[in-house]
Enzyme design. Structure first.
Site, PDB file in Angstrom:
ATOM      1  N   HIS A 134       0.840  -1.205   0.000  1.00  0.00           N
ATOM      2  CA  HIS A 134       0.000   0.000   0.000  1.00  0.00           C
ATOM      3  C   HIS A 134       0.880   1.262   0.000  1.00  0.00           C
ATOM      4  O   HIS A 134       0.661   2.194  -0.781  1.00  0.00           O
ATOM      5  CB  HIS A 134      -0.916  -0.033   1.234  1.00  0.00           C
ATOM      6  CG  HIS A 134      -1.696   1.217   1.449  1.00  0.00           C
ATOM      7  ND1 HIS A 134      -2.993   1.373   1.010  1.00  0.00           N
ATOM      8  CD2 HIS A 134      -1.366   2.385   2.061  1.00  0.00           C
ATOM      9  CE1 HIS A 134      -3.415   2.590   1.338  1.00  0.00           C
ATOM     10  NE2 HIS A 134      -2.446   3.223   1.983  1.00  0.00           N
ATOM     11  N   GLU A 135       1.904   1.258   0.863  1.00  0.00           N
ATOM     12  CA  GLU A 135       2.789   2.432   0.948  1.00  0.00           C
ATOM     13  C   GLU A 135       3.565   2.637  -0.350  1.00  0.00           C
ATOM     14  O   GLU A 135       3.721   3.764  -0.828  1.00  0.00           O
ATOM     15  CB  GLU A 135       3.759   2.281   2.124  1.00  0.00           C
ATOM     16  CG  GLU A 135       3.086   2.343   3.481  1.00  0.00           C
ATOM     17  CD  GLU A 135       2.249   3.606   3.640  1.00  0.00           C
ATOM     18  OE1 GLU A 135       2.706   4.693   3.265  1.00  0.00           O
ATOM     19  OE2 GLU A 135       1.107   3.489   4.115  1.00  0.00           O
ATOM     20  N   HIS A 138       1.522   4.269  -3.041  1.00  0.00           N
ATOM     21  CA  HIS A 138       1.466   5.736  -2.934  1.00  0.00           C
ATOM     22  C   HIS A 138       2.629   6.363  -3.721  1.00  0.00           C
ATOM     23  O   HIS A 138       2.453   7.347  -4.433  1.00  0.00           O
ATOM     24  CB  HIS A 138       1.568   6.180  -1.469  1.00  0.00           C
ATOM     25  CG  HIS A 138       0.272   6.164  -0.705  1.00  0.00           C
ATOM     26  ND1 HIS A 138      -0.858   6.824  -1.133  1.00  0.00           N
ATOM     27  CD2 HIS A 138      -0.062   5.588   0.475  1.00  0.00           C
ATOM     28  CE1 HIS A 138      -1.839   6.647  -0.245  1.00  0.00           C
ATOM     29  NE2 HIS A 138      -1.375   5.885   0.741  1.00  0.00           N
ATOM     30  N   GLU A 189      -6.071   7.350  -1.174  1.00  0.00           N
ATOM     31  CA  GLU A 189      -6.136   6.132  -0.354  1.00  0.00           C
ATOM     32  C   GLU A 189      -6.761   4.973  -1.123  1.00  0.00           C
ATOM     33  O   GLU A 189      -6.257   3.855  -1.093  1.00  0.00           O
ATOM     34  CB  GLU A 189      -6.941   6.400   0.926  1.00  0.00           C
ATOM     35  CG  GLU A 189      -6.152   7.122   1.991  1.00  0.00           C
ATOM     36  CD  GLU A 189      -4.835   6.449   2.285  1.00  0.00           C
ATOM     37  OE1 GLU A 189      -4.800   5.220   2.493  1.00  0.00           O
ATOM     38  OE2 GLU A 189      -3.821   7.150   2.275  1.00  0.00           O
TER      39      GLU A 189
HETATM   40 ZN   LIG Z   1      -2.262   5.190   2.421  1.00  0.00          ZN
END
Ligand SMILES: [Zn+2]
Length: 258
Positions: A134-135, A138, A189
């Site tokens: 997830h990071e 980004h 997100e």
């Molecule tokens: Zn995030």
């Protein structure tokens, strides 16, 4: 006449700052080039690690460091397929020995995970794969640049012209720091959830672990919201959206496991 000129100049500046992201295809307003974001992030990263080192907070747990390294290395290989320019990034991951429930990845692949989140949430490899996926998403999706652009707007007084022209990179280091503490937008997100779960599946990490991870995060926020949730607003429908992605991610995960 004068007003027309101002409007035209503003339009030109805005158009120059609008770019289509090669991974998501979404048009982003970015005031910082990828290179500028990476240079300033590398500075902020070096500073963060040297401060952690001084305080004796770089984890010396060899097993945990090796575990995090092994998981992120598998994700980095998949990141190279999702966004080929990331193959040239100088990826790096630090394990910071603090009770914080947090993890992050800066533009250019400078990552950290805190011992607090691993230990307090008793994270499995699959769950670490999900959080780092997830990071990293980004970063691959250019969200750091978007946040830095917002931080610049927040700072107000910064001379945008010199930054856009690339004359002054040092001014961006504090901006990179501020950007780290800004919450991601809800759209960012959702994007990071969508691409992060895919990155993790392709690296062989169970998509169902994303649901467990966010469930644990939700439960942990009972004792005051963890730092991670202050930079990662967690809408109630997040787990539902991830659940909906599991069926299409499972074949990728099973293929990677074979
Ligand atoms: Zn995030």
């Amino acid at each position: 006449m004068k007003r027309t000129f101002v409007v035209t100049a503003l339009l030109a500046a805005t158009l120059a700052a609008c770019q289509e992201n090669p991974v998501s295809g979404r048009t982003q307003l970015v005031l910082v080039s990828e290179e500028q974001a990476q240079v300033s992030s590398a500075q902020a990263y070096t500073q963060t690690l040297s401060e952690a080192q001084k305080k004796g907070r770089l984890s010396t747990d060899a097993a945990l460091n090796a575990r995090v390294e092994r998981i992120t290395n598998r994700l980095i290989v998949q990141a190279g397929s999702m966004y080929p320019p990331s193959r040239d990034w100088k990826w790096s991951v630090a394990v910071i020995d603090e009770p914080t429930l947090n993890a992050w990845c800066m533009p250019g692949g400078k990552m950290a995970i805190y011992t607090g989140i691993v230990r307090k949430l008793n994270l499995s490899d699959d769950e670490i794969g999900q959080i780092m996926g997830h990071e990293m998403a980004h970063a691959l999706l250019g969200h750091g640049r978007e946040r830095m652009s917002r931080a610049m707007a927040t700072q107000g007084g910064i001379a945008l012209g010199s930054i856009v022209a690339g004359r002054d990179l040092s001014i961006l280091a504090p901006v990179a720091d501020i950007a780290l503490t800004l919450p991601n937008s809800r759209d960012n997100e959702s994007e990071a959830d969508r691409y992060g779960i895919e990155l993790a599946a392709r690296a062989g990490y169970d998509p169902r672990a994303a649901i467990r991870l966010w469930g644990k995060m939700g439960a942990a926020s009972g004792n005051g919201p963890p730092v991670f949730l202050s930079t990662h607003p967690s809408p109630a429908n997040r787990i539902q959206a991830l659940n909906a992605l599991v069926p299409q991610m499972t074949p990728l995960y099973e293929k990677a496991r074979r």
